[in-house]
Design a protein around this motif. Structure first.
Motif, PDB file in Angstrom:
ATOM      1  N   ARG A  53      12.648  -9.768  -6.725  1.00 18.75           N
ATOM      2  CA  ARG A  53      13.022  -8.418  -6.302  1.00 18.75           C
ATOM      3  C   ARG A  53      11.767  -7.561  -6.198  1.00 18.75           C
ATOM      4  O   ARG A  53      10.936  -7.541  -7.111  1.00 18.75           O
ATOM      5  CB  ARG A  53      14.003  -7.809  -7.301  1.00 18.75           C
ATOM      6  CG  ARG A  53      14.522  -6.450  -6.875  1.00 18.75           C
ATOM      7  CD  ARG A  53      15.755  -6.076  -7.661  1.00 18.75           C
ATOM      8  NE  ARG A  53      15.518  -6.026  -9.091  1.00 18.75           N
ATOM      9  CZ  ARG A  53      16.490  -5.934  -9.990  1.00 18.75           C
ATOM     10  NH1 ARG A  53      17.755  -5.902  -9.604  1.00 18.75           N
ATOM     11  NH2 ARG A  53      16.200  -5.893 -11.276  1.00 18.75           N
ATOM     12  N   ASP A  54      11.636  -6.847  -5.094  1.00 17.44           N
ATOM     13  CA  ASP A  54      10.454  -6.038  -4.828  1.00 17.44           C
ATOM     14  C   ASP A  54      10.811  -4.565  -4.695  1.00 17.44           C
ATOM     15  O   ASP A  54      11.911  -4.217  -4.268  1.00 17.44           O
ATOM     16  CB  ASP A  54       9.769  -6.478  -3.531  1.00 17.44           C
ATOM     17  CG  ASP A  54       9.079  -7.831  -3.670  1.00 17.44           C
ATOM     18  OD1 ASP A  54       8.987  -8.532  -2.644  1.00 17.44           O
ATOM     19  OD2 ASP A  54       8.642  -8.179  -4.783  1.00 17.44           O
ATOM     20  N   LEU A  55       9.859  -3.746  -5.004  1.00 17.09           N
ATOM     21  CA  LEU A  55       9.995  -2.311  -4.795  1.00 17.09           C
ATOM     22  C   LEU A  55      10.036  -1.989  -3.302  1.00 17.09           C
ATOM     23  O   LEU A  55       9.225  -2.495  -2.527  1.00 17.09           O
ATOM     24  CB  LEU A  55       8.809  -1.580  -5.428  1.00 17.09           C
ATOM     25  CG  LEU A  55       8.614  -0.120  -5.026  1.00 17.09           C
ATOM     26  CD1 LEU A  55       9.697   0.750  -5.650  1.00 17.09           C
ATOM     27  CD2 LEU A  55       7.224   0.358  -5.418  1.00 17.09           C
ATOM     28  N   VAL A  56      10.989  -1.158  -2.914  1.00 17.76           N
ATOM     29  CA  VAL A  56      10.986  -0.588  -1.565  1.00 17.76           C
ATOM     30  C   VAL A  56      10.408   0.820  -1.647  1.00 17.76           C
ATOM     31  O   VAL A  56       9.381   1.120  -1.051  1.00 17.76           O
ATOM     32  CB  VAL A  56      12.404  -0.550  -0.967  1.00 17.76           C
ATOM     33  CG1 VAL A  56      12.378   0.114   0.406  1.00 17.76           C
ATOM     34  CG2 VAL A  56      12.992  -1.954  -0.873  1.00 17.76           C
ATOM     35  N   ALA A  57      11.083   1.674  -2.400  1.00 17.14           N
ATOM     36  CA  ALA A  57      10.611   3.048  -2.553  1.00 17.14           C
ATOM     37  C   ALA A  57      11.335   3.709  -3.715  1.00 17.14           C
ATOM     38  O   ALA A  57      12.494   3.403  -3.991  1.00 17.14           O
ATOM     39  CB  ALA A  57      10.849   3.857  -1.276  1.00 17.14           C
ATOM     40  N   THR A  58      10.625   4.608  -4.383  1.00 18.90           N
ATOM     41  CA  THR A  58      11.235   5.421  -5.426  1.00 18.90           C
ATOM     42  C   THR A  58      10.817   6.867  -5.229  1.00 18.90           C
ATOM     43  O   THR A  58       9.802   7.155  -4.582  1.00 18.90           O
ATOM     44  CB  THR A  58      10.820   4.968  -6.840  1.00 18.90           C
ATOM     45  OG1 THR A  58       9.401   5.088  -6.966  1.00 18.90           O
ATOM     46  CG2 THR A  58      11.242   3.542  -7.121  1.00 18.90           C
ATOM     47  N   ILE A  59      11.613   7.759  -5.815  1.00 20.75           N
ATOM     48  CA  ILE A  59      11.302   9.183  -5.737  1.00 20.75           C
ATOM     49  C   ILE A  59      11.755   9.836  -7.031  1.00 20.75           C
ATOM     50  O   ILE A  59      12.833   9.536  -7.552  1.00 20.75           O
ATOM     51  CB  ILE A  59      11.973   9.830  -4.507  1.00 20.75           C
ATOM     52  CG1 ILE A  59      11.557  11.290  -4.361  1.00 20.75           C
ATOM     53  CG2 ILE A  59      13.492   9.698  -4.559  1.00 20.75           C
ATOM     54  CD1 ILE A  59      11.944  11.887  -3.010  1.00 20.75           C
TER      55      ILE A  59
ATOM     56  N   TYR B 267       5.928   3.917  -2.549  1.00 16.63           N
ATOM     57  CA  TYR B 267       6.437   2.961  -1.579  1.00 16.63           C
ATOM     58  C   TYR B 267       5.812   1.586  -1.803  1.00 16.63           C
ATOM     59  O   TYR B 267       4.633   1.465  -2.172  1.00 16.63           O
ATOM     60  CB  TYR B 267       6.110   3.413  -0.159  1.00 16.63           C
ATOM     61  CG  TYR B 267       6.853   4.647   0.282  1.00 16.63           C
ATOM     62  CD1 TYR B 267       6.282   5.910   0.152  1.00 16.63           C
ATOM     63  CD2 TYR B 267       8.129   4.551   0.847  1.00 16.63           C
ATOM     64  CE1 TYR B 267       6.961   7.044   0.551  1.00 16.63           C
ATOM     65  CE2 TYR B 267       8.817   5.682   1.255  1.00 16.63           C
ATOM     66  CZ  TYR B 267       8.222   6.923   1.110  1.00 16.63           C
ATOM     67  OH  TYR B 267       8.906   8.050   1.512  1.00 16.63           O
ATOM     68  N   GLY B 268       6.607   0.568  -1.516  1.00 15.34           N
ATOM     69  CA  GLY B 268       6.047  -0.760  -1.487  1.00 15.34           C
ATOM     70  C   GLY B 268       5.095  -0.892  -0.308  1.00 15.34           C
ATOM     71  O   GLY B 268       5.288  -0.247   0.727  1.00 15.34           O
ATOM     72  N   ALA B 269       4.093  -1.731  -0.457  1.00 17.04           N
ATOM     73  CA  ALA B 269       3.060  -1.849   0.573  1.00 17.04           C
ATOM     74  C   ALA B 269       3.635  -2.269   1.916  1.00 17.04           C
ATOM     75  O   ALA B 269       3.171  -1.830   2.979  1.00 17.04           O
ATOM     76  CB  ALA B 269       1.996  -2.841   0.117  1.00 17.04           C
ATOM     77  N   SER B 270       4.665  -3.099   1.902  1.00 16.66           N
ATOM     78  CA  SER B 270       5.189  -3.638   3.156  1.00 16.66           C
ATOM     79  C   SER B 270       6.014  -2.637   3.945  1.00 16.66           C
ATOM     80  O   SER B 270       6.292  -2.864   5.125  1.00 16.66           O
ATOM     81  CB  SER B 270       6.028  -4.881   2.865  1.00 16.66           C
ATOM     82  OG  SER B 270       7.132  -4.562   2.040  1.00 16.66           O
ATOM     83  N   VAL B 271       6.413  -1.541   3.332  1.00 18.03           N
ATOM     84  CA  VAL B 271       7.244  -0.563   4.032  1.00 18.03           C
ATOM     85  C   VAL B 271       6.543   0.770   4.233  1.00 18.03           C
ATOM     86  O   VAL B 271       7.071   1.651   4.927  1.00 18.03           O
ATOM     87  CB  VAL B 271       8.583  -0.329   3.293  1.00 18.03           C
ATOM     88  CG1 VAL B 271       9.292  -1.641   3.039  1.00 18.03           C
ATOM     89  CG2 VAL B 271       8.390   0.453   2.009  1.00 18.03           C
ATOM     90  N   LYS B 272       5.382   0.928   3.643  1.00 16.58           N
ATOM     91  CA  LYS B 272       4.676   2.201   3.723  1.00 16.58           C
ATOM     92  C   LYS B 272       4.391   2.547   5.178  1.00 16.58           C
ATOM     93  O   LYS B 272       3.919   1.711   5.958  1.00 16.58           O
ATOM     94  CB  LYS B 272       3.374   2.122   2.920  1.00 16.58           C
ATOM     95  CG  LYS B 272       2.769   3.457   2.563  1.00 16.58           C
ATOM     96  CD  LYS B 272       1.595   3.274   1.608  1.00 16.58           C
ATOM     97  CE  LYS B 272       2.030   2.768   0.263  1.00 16.58           C
ATOM     98  NZ  LYS B 272       0.922   2.714  -0.716  1.00 16.58           N
ATOM     99  N   GLY B 273       4.724   3.776   5.547  1.00 14.37           N
ATOM    100  CA  GLY B 273       4.513   4.211   6.916  1.00 14.37           C
ATOM    101  C   GLY B 273       5.705   3.965   7.826  1.00 14.37           C
ATOM    102  O   GLY B 273       5.754   4.492   8.944  1.00 14.37           O
ATOM    103  N   ARG B 274       6.650   3.153   7.362  1.00 11.92           N
ATOM    104  CA  ARG B 274       7.835   2.860   8.179  1.00 11.92           C
ATOM    105  C   ARG B 274       9.114   3.418   7.543  1.00 11.92           C
ATOM    106  O   ARG B 274      10.026   3.841   8.252  1.00 11.92           O
ATOM    107  CB  ARG B 274       7.988   1.345   8.352  1.00 11.92           C
ATOM    108  CG  ARG B 274       6.824   0.683   9.053  1.00 11.92           C
ATOM    109  CD  ARG B 274       7.132  -0.783   9.362  1.00 11.92           C
ATOM    110  NE  ARG B 274       7.344  -1.583   8.148  1.00 11.92           N
ATOM    111  CZ  ARG B 274       8.464  -2.256   7.896  1.00 11.92           C
ATOM    112  NH1 ARG B 274       9.477  -2.226   8.739  1.00 11.92           N
ATOM    113  NH2 ARG B 274       8.573  -2.973   6.779  1.00 11.92           N
TER     114      ARG B 274
END
Length: 119
Positions: free
Chosen positions: A45-51, A59-66
């Protein structure tokens, strides 16, 4: 008892967009942070994003900017806007909340939803 109810789109196309919503309900004192994690078959399980409730994002590196995460503290709801989708975004997405309920603080999870991105 605390519940995290997820909703939103689960099927997308490469280059397209999806939006996920997670609403917390129940005996909630305060929400420290909310977010999304995902798990693809055979992977951890990987981080997507938290706030945080103050609006600090991670943000997880793979989704940053998207992907973009936002929170409505009054509604106890977190939103995940997913743009420029890729097939590798396909995974089970789960909402998470670190919150205070009663006299205790703990982690709570939504039911998890399959998100599939076709090429």
């Amino acid at each position: 008892q605390v519940q995290l109810v997820e909703s939103g789109g689960g099927l997308g196309q490469a280059g397209g967009s999806l939006r996920r919503t997670c609403a917390a309900s129940g005996r909630i004192g305060s929400i420290e942070n909310m977010g999304w994690y995902r798990q693809a078959p055979g992977k951890q399980r990987d981080l997507v994003a938290t706030i945080t409730r103050g609006g600090t994002t991670n943000y997880g590196a793979s989704v940053k900017g998207r992907f973009t995460i936002a929170i409505d503290n009054a509604k106890k709801t977190v939103y995940l806007q997913m743009n420029s989708l890729k097939p590798e975004d396909t995974a089970v997405y789960s909402c998470h909340a670190d919150l205070v309920s009663g006299w205790s603080r703990g982690n709570h999870w939504g039911q998890g939803t399959q998100v599939t991105v076709s090429s």
